[in-house]
Design an enzyme around this catalytic site. Structure first.
Site, short mmCIF file in Angstrom:
data_model
loop_
_atom_site.label_atom_id
_atom_site.label_comp_id
_atom_site.label_asym_id
_atom_site.label_seq_id
_atom_site.Cartn_x
_atom_site.Cartn_y
_atom_site.Cartn_z
NE ARG A 52 -2.99 0.00 3.24
CZ ARG A 52 -2.44 0.36 4.40
NH1 ARG A 52 -2.02 1.59 4.57
NH2 ARG A 52 -2.31 -0.50 5.39
CE1 TYR B 139 -18.50 7.85 -15.43
CE2 TYR B 139 -17.45 8.02 -13.28
CZ TYR B 139 -18.02 7.26 -14.28
OH TYR B 139 -18.12 5.90 -14.13
CG ASP C 235 -11.78 13.05 -15.53
OD1 ASP C 235 -11.11 12.55 -16.46
OD2 ASP C 235 -12.62 12.39 -14.89
CE LYS D 64 -13.97 4.51 -18.84
NZ LYS D 64 -13.85 4.60 -17.41
N1 PLP Z 1 -13.79 10.14 -15.46
C1 PLP Z 1 -14.37 9.91 -16.65
C2 PLP Z 1 -14.38 11.00 -17.66
C3 PLP Z 1 -14.94 8.67 -16.94
O1 PLP Z 1 -15.53 8.46 -18.13
C4 PLP Z 1 -14.89 7.65 -15.95
C5 PLP Z 1 -15.49 6.32 -16.19
O2 PLP Z 1 -16.23 6.11 -17.13
C6 PLP Z 1 -14.28 7.95 -14.73
C7 PLP Z 1 -13.73 9.18 -14.52
C8 PLP Z 1 -14.21 6.91 -13.64
O3 PLP Z 1 -13.22 6.00 -13.93
P1 PLP Z 1 -13.13 4.54 -13.28
O4 PLP Z 1 -14.28 3.77 -13.83
O5 PLP Z 1 -11.80 4.04 -13.67
O6 PLP Z 1 -13.28 4.74 -11.80
#
Ligand code: PLP
Length: 399
Positions: free
Chosen positions: A68, A121, A192, A217
């Protein structure tokens, strides 16, 4: 892009894909060393001596005594991501949501309002309205995408959270202009950039304080690993690192290894994804059975030239509204063969999904944001674009 100092005043610049392959720290070692790293699964390390624990008190860096706190695969990934983002430091955690929540808690440790673009999101708004509120955070969504509305939302806020480009409408704001306004107000900017990737946009170069990613992604790119990234200045990433150590959203070594392997081809994949998506968007925008395509290169997209300027491309996501309402859209999706009906994005394979069924928004909020129930979200992958267009054309005949 990356500046490399070879010594004796010999400085050169390297491009993105060279950095994706060679960036970050190289494994040190005597004699012959492997070109790629193995997966280190150990959760605990032997101490050389009982007194060694004294050296770790007050440490702010990963250290390998317990997984960790530090792991070679995670550290290697962090170095490579930091190089690609042009960030002093990066932290990799177990998911994109772990990255977003830790980043927000790190930039607003005492709580406060977090201004957001009109749509982010869904889990981010759920966090800010729910669990985050218990830590004194709150959500303040801008009422529009223009600078004036974002400035309005920033009044008295601690942080500004942007998602670039936005999902699924692909809205983009003029990041440099927004970041300037945030700076004079003492508002920290978190971007993000999951949909952009550092290939298409490097937010720190345009005034953002912190950049986050769902590495699940494009960074990993093969729909088989989950992880998150926080990159930015040393103090903020260190604060996030302390939170991660006590809250525990650790990135698993094998996932770190897979994400790092994916990163090595990020530039190649994004070039292909950008080109494929642009062709697909143009094809759909010209099709009689399509009402609207939300993609920045399609005429009529609401983004301004200034907002679009820093991007190399806009990635694979787009919102598409076929004619014939929800039933027409369902017939279209059922007839697709290459686009799998599945959530997520960023893998080499193309996916399709109904954003209205996923968004944490009421019908009125959705329609104000331009996300009708009949909108489908395409995540265009790396297949041969002519095959994708053929699949879409055939499916549209069913609408
Ligand atoms: N940010 C965006 C733009 C996303 O599309 C997603 C998931 O679809 C996330 C954050 C969250 O990512 P995770 O599913 O890896 O937690």
């Amino acid at each position: 892009m990356a500046v490399v100092d070879h010594g004796e005043g010999n400085v050169t610049r390297r491009g993105f894909q060279t950095e994706a392959i060679h960036g970050g720290a190289r494994e040190a070692g005597e004699g012959m060393t492997p070109v790629t790293r193995g997966v280190e699964l150990a959760t605990t390390w032997r101490w050389p001596d009982p007194d060694a624990a004294d050296d770790l008190r007050g440490a702010v860096e990963p250290h390998r005594f317990y997984r960790r706190h530090g792991n070679p695969n995670v550290e290697s990934l962090e170095a490579r991501v930091a190089a690609l983002e042009g960030a002093p430091r990066a932290l990799c955690v177990g998911s994109g949501m772990a990255a977003n929540t830790l980043a927000l808690m790190a930039v607003a440790p005492e709580g406060g309002a977090v201004a957001c673009q009109p749509t982010v999101y869904g889990e981010v708004s759920t966090f800010l309205k729910g669990v985050g509120a218990r830590f004194g955070l709150s959500l303040r969504a801008a009422r529009g995408w223009d600078l004036a509305h974002l400035i309005e939302a920033m009044a008295g806020a601690r942080a500004l959270f942007l998602e670039l480009p936005a999902n699924p409408t692909l809205d983009v704001v003029d990041l440099a202009a927004v970041a300037r306004e945030a700076m004079v107000r003492g508002v920290r900017v978190v971007v993000d950039a999951t949909l952009a990737t550092p290939f298409n946009l490097r937010p720190l170069e345009h005034g953002a304080d912190v950049v986050t990613h769902s590495a699940t992604k494009y960074l990993s790119g093969h729909s088989d690993a989950m992880g998150g990234v926080i990159a930015g200045d040393d103090a903020t990433v260190t604060a996030a690192w302390h939170l991660a150590r006590v809250m525990g959203p650790t990135l698993a070594p094998f996932d770190a290894w897979l994400i790092e392997r994916g990163l090595r081809t990020l530039g190649l994949r994004m070039e292909r994804v950008n080109a494929n998506a642009e062709r697909v968007a143009a094809f759909l925008a010209g099709h009689a059975k399509v009402e609207r395509v939300a993609y920045p290169t399609v005429e009529g997209h609401p983004s301004t030239p200034e907002a679009r300027a820093p991007y190399r491309g806009f990635g694979g996501l787009m919102g598409v509204v076929p004619r014939g309402g929800v039933e027409g859209a369902k017939r279209f999706v059922r007839a697709l063969e290459l686009f799998a009906l599945a959530t997520s994005l960023g893998g080499v394979e193309s996916l399709v999904q109904f954003p209205a069924s996923m968004a944490r928004l009421t019908a009125e909020e959705r329609s104000a944001l331009g996300i009708p129930e009949a909108m489908v979200r395409l995540a265009v992958g790396c297949e041969d674009v002519d095959d994708l267009i053929e699949d879409l054309a055939r499916a549209l005949e069913r609408v």
